[in-house]
Design a protein around this motif. Structure first.
Motif, PDB file in Angstrom:
ATOM      1  N   TYR A   1      12.733  64.788  29.848  1.00 33.64           N
ATOM      2  CA  TYR A   1      12.837  64.321  31.083  1.00 33.64           C
ATOM      3  C   TYR A   1      11.773  63.281  31.369  1.00 33.64           C
ATOM      4  N   ARG A   2      12.237  62.013  32.166  1.00 37.42           N
ATOM      5  CA  ARG A   2      11.317  60.963  32.341  1.00 37.42           C
ATOM      6  C   ARG A   2      11.527  60.356  33.496  1.00 37.42           C
ATOM      7  N   ASP A   3      10.852  60.379  34.679  1.00 39.66           N
ATOM      8  CA  ASP A   3      11.162  59.440  35.846  1.00 39.66           C
ATOM      9  C   ASP A   3      10.230  58.340  35.850  1.00 39.66           C
TER      10      ASP A   3
ATOM     11  N   TRP B   1       7.880  70.310  34.990  1.00 40.37           N
ATOM     12  CA  TRP B   1       6.601  70.049  34.526  1.00 40.37           C
ATOM     13  C   TRP B   1       5.723  70.787  33.977  1.00 40.37           C
ATOM     14  N   SER B   2       5.883  72.085  34.449  1.00 41.46           N
ATOM     15  CA  SER B   2       4.898  73.247  34.316  1.00 41.46           C
ATOM     16  C   SER B   2       4.914  73.481  32.826  1.00 41.46           C
ATOM     17  N   SER B   3       3.657  73.890  32.254  1.00 41.41           N
ATOM     18  CA  SER B   3       3.560  74.107  30.855  1.00 41.41           C
ATOM     19  C   SER B   3       4.233  75.272  30.394  1.00 41.41           C
ATOM     20  N   PHE B   4       4.745  76.087  31.285  1.00 42.32           N
ATOM     21  CA  PHE B   4       5.873  77.291  31.030  1.00 42.32           C
ATOM     22  C   PHE B   4       7.082  76.540  30.747  1.00 42.32           C
ATOM     23  N   VAL B   5       7.641  75.499  31.586  1.00 39.30           N
ATOM     24  CA  VAL B   5       8.921  75.148  31.209  1.00 39.30           C
ATOM     25  C   VAL B   5       8.989  73.990  30.130  1.00 39.30           C
TER      26      VAL B   5
ATOM     27  N   GLU C   1       3.824  56.338  24.528  1.00 37.26           N
ATOM     28  CA  GLU C   1       3.554  55.917  25.923  1.00 37.26           C
ATOM     29  C   GLU C   1       2.116  56.132  26.304  1.00 37.26           C
ATOM     30  N   ARG C   2       1.418  56.907  25.808  1.00 36.98           N
ATOM     31  CA  ARG C   2       0.138  57.275  26.205  1.00 36.98           C
ATOM     32  C   ARG C   2      -0.933  56.395  25.501  1.00 36.98           C
TER      33      ARG C   2
ATOM     34  N   THR D   1       2.988  62.187  36.270  1.00 38.24           N
ATOM     35  CA  THR D   1       2.974  63.424  36.017  1.00 38.24           C
ATOM     36  C   THR D   1       3.826  63.563  34.536  1.00 38.24           C
ATOM     37  N   TYR D   2       4.672  62.969  34.411  1.00 37.22           N
ATOM     38  CA  TYR D   2       5.389  62.731  32.998  1.00 37.22           C
ATOM     39  C   TYR D   2       4.447  62.371  31.874  1.00 37.22           C
ATOM     40  N   LEU D   3       3.522  61.329  32.150  1.00 40.97           N
ATOM     41  CA  LEU D   3       2.711  61.054  31.005  1.00 40.97           C
ATOM     42  C   LEU D   3       1.518  62.257  30.646  1.00 40.97           C
ATOM     43  N   ASP D   4       1.062  62.911  31.660  1.00 44.11           N
ATOM     44  CA  ASP D   4       0.451  64.188  31.713  1.00 44.11           C
ATOM     45  C   ASP D   4       1.017  65.416  31.177  1.00 44.11           C
TER      46      ASP D   4
END
Ligand SMILES: *[C@@H]1O[C@H](CO)[C@@H](O)[C@H](O)[C@H]1NC(C)=O
Ligand SMILES: *[C@@H]1O[C@H](CO)[C@@H](O)[C@H](O)[C@H]1NC(C)=O
Ligand SMILES: *[C@@H]1O[C@H](CO)[C@@H](O)[C@H](O)[C@H]1NC(C)=O
Ligand SMILES: *[C@@H]1O[C@H](CO)[C@@H](O)[C@H](O)[C@H]1NC(C)=O
Length: 327
Positions: free
Chosen positions: A192-194, A178-182, A216-217, A202-205
């Protein structure tokens, strides 16, 4: 000899016009131009390239089923197949989609076609859906996806034993999804979505791609919804024995939260119609199909039947308008 394809599409565009005029006058008529098949766009999957052997076979089949079909296989690196393969692992999907939108909109044949049909393999399926939502010029009529990750993945087991590019990507992915780098660099990370909490927040963010195109937001994009509802058909194939994509029901847009499975039609995103899927479904435009077998094991006959049913000339579009038009 066949006339140049670009003029065939001018003819096809004229055919649409004449078909609607014919409809207005209640005197349907046909001409040779009515038989011009719409172009077919193909977006390949992770680890594949625009000119991979399987992709070429699919293109050849599309031409055999509907002779005269212009087939366009999406590449993010022009004629460079290894660069294109690399772009299935590395890149920012938003930027990749921008590139594809620009390529299709500027293409001399595609941009003059009244519409196109599209076939997306694995991740190529949700990327083509993103194309519909964000650009859709030329517009897609029928979108067929095979084993795509419409609702994301919690795990991908796609790497061959000596596929170092793939393994390197997956290692980086596990390092910090979830880092913006990745998120800016790793393609699969962007879907990816859990749904388990607190991972879902975290995914939504942080999701660079999927949370946005799935609307979804909190703030919904009405263009995405309108464009999905404007499809004629969304055909989603799931592989029943898929062990590569986890969960496999993501191919049908189902929610799999631990052991809980919620089919698309029972999901809030469908009931509140965040994405136009309910509207599309209400006109009979959503098709849930399954294939017995492992990820991407598509029998030729399934491809054949799907192309007969959903691809081809514009007049097949008249299904439901000209009630007698059975394919
Ligand atoms: C598609 O399937 C039909 C029915 O099995 C067959 O007759 C036809 O030859 C197939 N077409 C191609 C191009 O494979
Ligand atoms: C919605 O998506 C369209 C197409 O990508 C974009 O032009 C527009 O700015 C988006 N709207 C919002 C509110 O984000
Ligand atoms: C991906 O690219 C888009 C468009 O350039 C940019 O707005 C976004 O911030 C990038 N994503 C990340 C995670 O850096
Ligand atoms: C998944 O299930 C957990 C436990 O029931 C729940 O807290 C969470 O909200 C669910 N996630 C979504 C996205 O519905």
């Amino acid at each position: 000899m066949r006339s140049p394809i670009s003029s065939q599409f001018l003819a096809a565009a004229a055919a649409v016009l004449s078909a609607s005029q014919a409809l207005a006058a209640s005197t349907p008529r046909s001409s040779d131009a009515d038989d011009t098949p719409l172009p077919v766009i193909i977006w390949h999957g992770l680890g594949d390239s625009f000119n991979g052997e399987g992709i070429q076979r699919v293109g050849a089949l599309a031409e055999a089923i509907h002779p005269g079909t212009f087939v366009y296989s999406i590449s993010l690196a022009g004629e460079d197949s290894s660069g294109d393969r690399s772009a299935t692992f590395f890149g920012n999907v938003t930027q990749q989609l921008d590139t594809v939108c620009a390529l299709l909109a500027a293409h001399p044949i595609l941009s003059t076609a009244p519409a196109v049909d599209a076939i997306g393999f694995s991740q190529g399926g949700q990327f083509l859906r993103g194309y519909v939502e964000r650009c859709n010029a030329p517009p897609i009529r029928n979108l067929v996806t095979f084993g795509s990750q419409h609702n994301g993945i919690v795990e991908f087991k796609a790497c061959g034993t000596s596929d170092w590019l793939c393994k390197g990507a997956m290692a980086l992915l596990r390092f910090n999804t979830w880092s913006s780098f990745v998120q800016n660099r790793l393609v699969p990370a962007q879907y990816y979505r859990d749904p388990a909490s607190p991972a879902y927040d975290t995914y939504l963010d942080a999701s660079n791609f999927l949370a946005d195109i799935n609307n979804e937001r909190l703030l919904k994009n009405e263009t995405y919804k309108k464009n999905i509802a404007s499809l004629e058909n969304l055909v989603m194939y799931m592989f029943e024995d898929d062990t590569t994509v986890i969960p496999r029901r993501t191919a049908w847009f189902d929610e799999v939260n631990g052991t809980d499975v919620t089919p698309l039609r029972e999901r809030r995103m469908y009931k509140e119609d965040w994405l136009g899927l309910r509207e599309l479904d209400s006109k009979g435009g959503i098709h849930f199909r399954s294939i017995t077998g492992e990820h991407m094991q598509i029998p030729d006959q399934v491809l054949n039947d799907t192309m007969v049913e959903f691809f081809g000339p514009v007049k097949s579009k008249a299904k439901g308008i000209f009630e007698s038009d059975e394919l």
